[in-house]
Design a protein around this motif. Structure first.
Motif, mmCIF file in Angstrom:
data_model
loop_
_atom_site.group_PDB
_atom_site.id
_atom_site.type_symbol
_atom_site.label_atom_id
_atom_site.label_comp_id
_atom_site.label_asym_id
_atom_site.label_seq_id
_atom_site.Cartn_x
_atom_site.Cartn_y
_atom_site.Cartn_z
ATOM 1 N N SER A 1 30.192 45.573 25.284
ATOM 2 C CA SER A 1 30.682 46.942 25.259
ATOM 3 C C SER A 1 32.107 47.031 25.785
ATOM 4 N N ILE A 2 32.727 48.172 25.515
ATOM 5 C CA ILE A 2 34.066 48.482 26.029
ATOM 6 C C ILE A 2 34.011 49.823 26.757
ATOM 7 N N TYR A 3 35.011 50.034 27.613
ATOM 8 C CA TYR A 3 35.175 51.331 28.284
ATOM 9 C C TYR A 3 35.853 52.266 27.288
ATOM 10 N N ALA A 4 35.255 53.418 27.036
ATOM 11 C CA ALA A 4 35.749 54.308 25.985
ATOM 12 C C ALA A 4 35.748 55.750 26.470
ATOM 13 N N CYS A 5 36.552 56.563 25.800
ATOM 14 C CA CYS A 5 36.617 57.984 26.143
ATOM 15 C C CYS A 5 36.693 58.819 24.878
ATOM 16 N N LEU B 6 45.691 41.649 19.909
ATOM 17 C CA LEU B 6 44.494 41.023 19.349
ATOM 18 C C LEU B 6 44.198 39.703 20.063
ATOM 19 N N GLN B 7 45.244 39.047 20.552
ATOM 20 C CA GLN B 7 45.106 37.763 21.232
ATOM 21 C C GLN B 7 44.884 37.904 22.734
ATOM 22 N N SER B 8 44.685 39.128 23.200
ATOM 23 C CA SER B 8 44.455 39.375 24.621
ATOM 24 C C SER B 8 43.006 39.053 24.983
ATOM 25 N N ALA B 9 42.774 38.692 26.254
ATOM 26 C CA ALA B 9 41.408 38.519 26.751
ATOM 27 C C ALA B 9 40.802 39.857 27.182
ATOM 28 N N ASN B 10 41.588 40.932 27.093
ATOM 29 C CA ASN B 10 41.096 42.282 27.380
ATOM 30 C C ASN B 10 40.490 42.840 26.087
ATOM 31 N N THR B 11 39.176 43.033 26.071
ATOM 32 C CA THR B 11 38.497 43.438 24.841
ATOM 33 C C THR B 11 38.912 44.829 24.389
ATOM 34 N N GLU B 12 39.180 45.740 25.327
ATOM 35 C CA GLU B 12 39.658 47.074 24.943
ATOM 36 C C GLU B 12 40.974 46.975 24.172
ATOM 37 N N LYS B 13 41.880 46.103 24.629
ATOM 38 C CA LYS B 13 43.138 45.886 23.900
ATOM 39 C C LYS B 13 42.866 45.312 22.519
ATOM 40 N N GLN B 14 41.920 44.411 22.423
ATOM 41 C CA GLN B 14 41.594 43.805 21.130
ATOM 42 C C GLN B 14 41.076 44.853 20.147
ATOM 43 N N VAL B 15 40.252 45.768 20.629
ATOM 44 C CA VAL B 15 39.724 46.812 19.752
ATOM 45 C C VAL B 15 40.846 47.757 19.315
ATOM 46 N N TYR B 16 41.743 48.096 20.240
ATOM 47 C CA TYR B 16 42.922 48.874 19.849
ATOM 48 C C TYR B 16 43.717 48.140 18.772
ATOM 49 N N ALA C 261 46.419 31.521 21.095
ATOM 50 C CA ALA C 261 47.237 31.967 22.234
ATOM 51 C C ALA C 261 46.551 31.520 23.520
ATOM 52 N N ASP C 262 47.348 31.410 24.578
ATOM 53 C CA ASP C 262 46.794 31.061 25.882
ATOM 54 C C ASP C 262 46.031 32.247 26.455
ATOM 55 N N LEU C 263 44.967 31.954 27.182
ATOM 56 C CA LEU C 263 44.202 32.989 27.864
ATOM 57 C C LEU C 263 44.949 33.430 29.119
ATOM 58 N N ASN C 264 45.227 34.720 29.223
ATOM 59 C CA ASN C 264 45.861 35.290 30.408
ATOM 60 C C ASN C 264 44.757 35.818 31.327
ATOM 61 N N GLU C 265 44.564 35.153 32.472
ATOM 62 C CA GLU C 265 43.468 35.517 33.363
ATOM 63 C C GLU C 265 43.611 36.937 33.904
ATOM 64 N N LYS C 266 44.828 37.475 33.923
ATOM 65 C CA LYS C 266 45.032 38.851 34.400
ATOM 66 C C LYS C 266 44.393 39.873 33.468
ATOM 67 N N ASP C 267 44.085 39.466 32.230
ATOM 68 C CA ASP C 267 43.470 40.380 31.271
ATOM 69 C C ASP C 267 41.952 40.477 31.437
ATOM 70 N N LEU C 268 41.378 39.629 32.284
ATOM 71 C CA LEU C 268 39.930 39.611 32.449
ATOM 72 C C LEU C 268 39.463 40.752 33.360
ATOM 73 N N PHE C 269 38.197 41.119 33.206
ATOM 74 C CA PHE C 269 37.517 42.087 34.075
ATOM 75 C C PHE C 269 38.181 43.466 34.060
#
Length: 263
Positions: free
Chosen positions: A240-244, A198-208, A151-159
Motif C-alpha cells: 500500500s501507499i499513503y494517499a489522500c 520511477l527509479q526511487s525506492a519511495n513507492t509513493e514517488k513511483q506511483v506519481y 539506478a542505485d537504491l537511495n536509502e533515504k527514500d525508504l520508510f
C-alpha cells in the motif's frame, strides 16, 4: 522444532498478564532471530484487547521481487494506578527490510513526544532501542534494485510515512507536494524527471511517476522497453501507499492507486 517452541512461548506470554517490558522484550527477541517468518507470526498474534495491546502493519510492500520494506507499530495502554480512568499509551515502531525469510535490516524504536524549546509545540520522534543490518543481504537488495530500476537504491527514500499520493487534499483542496511537482513535469514534458521518480525506492514517488508518464504517453511521448518494464513492476507491486483525497488521509493498495492507467 526450536522455532515452534519459541513461537509457542510467545503465544503463551501474549495471552497472560503482560507488562510493557515483556511486550517490548518479546518483539526485540523475535527480531534478534533475524527470522522474518517467525517475526510475521508474532505480529499476526500480538494484538490483545484484554491486555490493551494493539499491533498493526502501517505498510508491508515490495521493493523488488525478492525484498520488502515495512513499518510495524505496536502500543501498550497502561492504566494509572491511582485513577483507572486515566491511561498512558506507549508506542513502538519497527522499520524492517526483509527477504521472504531473512531480515536484512530492522530498527526498533519508541515514539517519544518532545516539546520544542520556547514553543508551545510538541513533536513526535523515534527514539532507537535496537538496530541491525546484514550488510551482505542488504547488498543483495541493492543489486536486485539496480537490475530492476537501472539506478542505485537511495536509502533515504525508504520508510516514507508522510509523502501522500493524491489530487486535491486537505480542507482547502490543494495539491500535495508530489502532485504539484508531477504536474509541472507533465506540463514541461520532462520525462527524465518522471523516470527518476520511477527509479526511487519511495513507492509513493513511483506511483506519481506512473501517473505522470501515463499522461505523457497519452500525449504521444514514446516510452522505452526498459521504462515500460519498470512501470509494469510498480503497477504490480504488493502493498500500500499513503494517499489522500479531500480531507481523508489513509492507505490505498498500490493496485487500486494505478488501476486507471493502461499503457
Amino acid at each position: 522444532m526450536i522455532k515452534n517452541c519459541f513461537i509457542a512461548g510467545i503465544f503463551a506470554l501474549l495471552h497472560s498478564g503482560i507488562t510493557l517490558g515483556q511486550v517490548q522484550n518479546e518483539v526485540a527477541k523475535s527480531l534478534a532471530t533475524k527470522d522474518f517468518v517467525a517475526f510475521k507470526q508474532l505480529t499476526d498474534s500480538l494484538s490483545n484487547p484484554q491486555e490493551r495491546i494493539k499491533g498493526y502493519w502501517e505498510f508491508l510492500r515490495d521493493l523488488t521481487s525478492e525484498f520488502q520494506e515495512g513499518i510495524f507499530l505496536f502500543q501498550k495502554t497502561v492504566p494509572d494506578r491511582d485513577n483507572p480512568n486515566v491511561s498512558s499509551v506507549f508506542s513502538f515502531k519497527v522499520k524492517i527490510i526483509t527477504s521472504n525469510t531473512r531480515i536484512a535490516f530492522y530498527e526498533l524504536s519508541e515514539e517519544k513526544h518532545l516539546k520544542l524549546d520556547g514553543e508551545n509545540h510538541w513533536v513526535t520522534v523515534d527514539d532507537p532501542i535496537d538496530r541491525f543490518k546484514d550488510e551482505q543481504l542488504f547488498d543483495s537488495l541493492k543489486n536486485a534494485f539496480k537490475v530492476l530500476f537501472h539506478a542505485d537504491l537511495n536509502e533515504k527514500d525508504l520508510f516514507s510515512e508522510h509523502f501522500a499520493y493524491g489530487e486535491r487534499c486537505g480542507f482547502a483542496g490543494t495539491f500535495p507536494d508530489g502532485r504539484y511537482e508531477v504536474t509541472q513535469f507533465v506540463k514541461s514534458g520532462n520525462k527524465e524527471a518522471l523516470v527518476q521518480w520511477l527509479q526511487s525506492a519511495n513507492t509513493e514517488k513511483q506511483v506519481y511517476a506512473v501517473d505522470g508518464l501515463y499522461q505523457l504517453h497519452a500525449k504521444g511521448v514514446k516510452l522505452t522497453k526498459e521504462e515500460l518494464q519498470m512501470i509494469a513492476f510498480v503497477m504490480n507491486k504488493k502493498g500500500s501507499i499513503y494517499a489522500c483525497q479531500g480531507c481523508m488521509y489513509g492507505r490505498d493498495t498500490i493496485k487500486e492507486a494505478v488501476s486507471a492507467f493502461h499503457f
